[in-house]
Design a protein around this motif. Structure first.
Motif, PDB file in Angstrom:
ATOM      1  N   ARG A  39       0.849  -1.188   0.000  1.00  0.00           N
ATOM      2  CA  ARG A  39       0.000   0.000   0.000  1.00  0.00           C
ATOM      3  C   ARG A  39       0.882   1.234   0.000  1.00  0.00           C
ATOM      4  NH1 ARG A  39      -4.599  -1.179   4.698  1.00  0.00           N
ATOM      5  NH2 ARG A  39      -5.529  -3.035   3.732  1.00  0.00           N
ATOM      6  N   VAL A  40       0.419   2.255  -0.705  1.00  0.00           N
ATOM      7  CA  VAL A  40       1.055   3.564  -0.680  1.00  0.00           C
ATOM      8  C   VAL A  40      -0.074   4.576  -0.568  1.00  0.00           C
ATOM      9  CG1 VAL A  40       2.521   5.223  -1.863  1.00  0.00           C
ATOM     10  CG2 VAL A  40       2.980   2.779  -2.091  1.00  0.00           C
ATOM     11  N   GLY A  41      -0.180   5.206   0.592  1.00  0.00           N
ATOM     12  CA  GLY A  41      -1.296   6.121   0.799  1.00  0.00           C
ATOM     13  C   GLY A  41      -2.623   5.391   0.686  1.00  0.00           C
ATOM     14  N   GLU A  42      -3.473   5.856  -0.212  1.00  0.00           N
ATOM     15  CA  GLU A  42      -4.786   5.241  -0.410  1.00  0.00           C
ATOM     16  C   GLU A  42      -4.760   4.127  -1.453  1.00  0.00           C
ATOM     17  OE1 GLU A  42      -7.382   5.965   1.467  1.00  0.00           O
ATOM     18  OE2 GLU A  42      -6.085   7.356   2.572  1.00  0.00           O
ATOM     19  N   MET A  43      -3.623   3.944  -2.116  1.00  0.00           N
ATOM     20  CA  MET A  43      -3.534   2.928  -3.163  1.00  0.00           C
ATOM     21  C   MET A  43      -3.106   1.586  -2.580  1.00  0.00           C
ATOM     22  SD  MET A  43      -4.507   4.681  -5.696  1.00  0.00           S
ATOM     23  CE  MET A  43      -4.240   3.445  -6.960  1.00  0.00           C
ATOM     24  N   ARG A  44      -3.679   0.507  -3.111  1.00  0.00           N
ATOM     25  CA  ARG A  44      -3.366  -0.837  -2.658  1.00  0.00           C
ATOM     26  C   ARG A  44      -3.159  -1.745  -3.871  1.00  0.00           C
ATOM     27  NH1 ARG A  44      -7.690  -3.962   1.037  1.00  0.00           N
ATOM     28  NH2 ARG A  44      -7.253  -2.102   2.299  1.00  0.00           N
ATOM     29  N   SER A  45      -2.180  -2.653  -3.781  1.00  0.00           N
ATOM     30  CA  SER A  45      -1.934  -3.595  -4.872  1.00  0.00           C
ATOM     31  C   SER A  45      -1.770  -5.009  -4.335  1.00  0.00           C
ATOM     32  CB  SER A  45      -0.672  -3.207  -5.653  1.00  0.00           C
ATOM     33  OG  SER A  45      -0.380  -4.187  -6.628  1.00  0.00           O
ATOM     34  N   ARG A  46      -2.533  -5.930  -4.941  1.00  0.00           N
ATOM     35  CA  ARG A  46      -2.369  -7.356  -4.673  1.00  0.00           C
ATOM     36  C   ARG A  46      -1.978  -8.092  -5.956  1.00  0.00           C
ATOM     37  NH1 ARG A  46      -7.841  -8.289  -0.991  1.00  0.00           N
ATOM     38  NH2 ARG A  46      -7.103  -7.131   0.859  1.00  0.00           N
ATOM     39  N   SER A  47      -1.394  -7.346  -6.893  1.00  0.00           N
ATOM     40  CA  SER A  47      -1.049  -7.911  -8.195  1.00  0.00           C
ATOM     41  C   SER A  47       0.043  -8.966  -8.104  1.00  0.00           C
ATOM     42  CB  SER A  47      -0.611  -6.794  -9.147  1.00  0.00           C
ATOM     43  OG  SER A  47       0.559  -6.146  -8.659  1.00  0.00           O
ATOM     44  N   TRP A  48       0.787  -8.964  -6.998  1.00  0.00           N
ATOM     45  CA  TRP A  48       1.872  -9.932  -6.852  1.00  0.00           C
ATOM     46  C   TRP A  48       1.364 -11.371  -6.963  1.00  0.00           C
ATOM     47  CZ3 TRP A  48       6.952  -9.315  -7.076  1.00  0.00           C
ATOM     48  CH2 TRP A  48       7.779 -10.362  -6.651  1.00  0.00           C
TER      49      TRP A  48
END
Length: 214
Positions: A173-182
């Motif tokens: 997560r960075v700020g309000e952004m989230r990634s589970r693409s891994w």
């Protein structure tokens, strides 16, 4: 010396040249091969990967700021092409000689006049609640200033608390952004891991004094 004896001597010289320590064959890492990193399925040899750094990097965009996060886990690094592996391994050894898992974090902005960036806004987790960094080591002079200049990349090494295992899952997560693409990359990483072992097992092996062709 008779013609037959001369041919025998030349053959012995050719064999010595093949086994000489100064020799080098295409496709074999020059110099000693580092000890293999291991994962749950056993050792992963060094010098046989083909992936790019982008293939093991997560990218997020938080407003005007682009953040790229690369796990510096040893067995993961060994899946990259030799030049990339060498560069990432040097960063990992600089940050984690004790074997702890660190991350390379790169940030940049294209915004005219620059943009604000909070280094503590980066969070990561394998399982459970994402956690803030336990330690940050800046690699570029302006890191930690809280401000990015337009098109001037900044980098740092991050260590997070808890048991983060990129081979299981990784959420950032960075700020309000989230990634589970891994999670979507794990099949590609598993396939490359199998190919690396196959290349090493069916190719060349190194000894302190000479190279042996199997």
């Amino acid at each position: 010396m008779t013609p037959i004896a001369r041919r025998g001597a030349l053959g012995r010289l050719a064999l010595v040249a093949l086994l000489a320590p100064t020799g080098c064959m295409a496709g074999v890492p020059a110099g000693p091969v580092p000890a293999a990193a291991t994962d749950a399925d056993g050792p992963i040899p060094s010098g046989y990967g083909t992936l790019r750094q982008d293939d093991i990097t997560i990218e997020l965009v938080d407003g005007p700021v682009r953040v790229r996060i690369t796990p510096l886990e040893s067995s993961l690094i060994r899946l990259t092409a030799p030049d990339t592996e060498q560069r990432l391994r040097a960063l990992r050894e600089r940050a984690a000689p004790d074997g702890a898992v660190w991350f390379l974090v790169s940030v940049q902005t294209e915004a005219p006049g620059g943009a604000d960036f909070d280094p503590m806004a980066v969070e990561a987790a394998s399982v459970g609640i994402p956690q803030r960094p336990a330690e940050i080591r800046g690699l570029t002079p302006q890191w930690g200033s809280g401000r990015l200049e337009q098109r001037v990349p900044q980098q740092a090494l991050y260590r997070f608390p808890g048991d983060i295992d990129p081979w299981r899952s990784l959420e950032v997560r960075v700020g309000e952004m989230r990634s589970r693409s891994w999670t979507d990359r794990l099949p590609q990483l598993d396939a490359e891991r199998a190919r690396v072992r196959a290349r090493a097992g069916g190719g060349y092996w190194s000894s302190p004094n000479f190279l042996i062709l199997r």
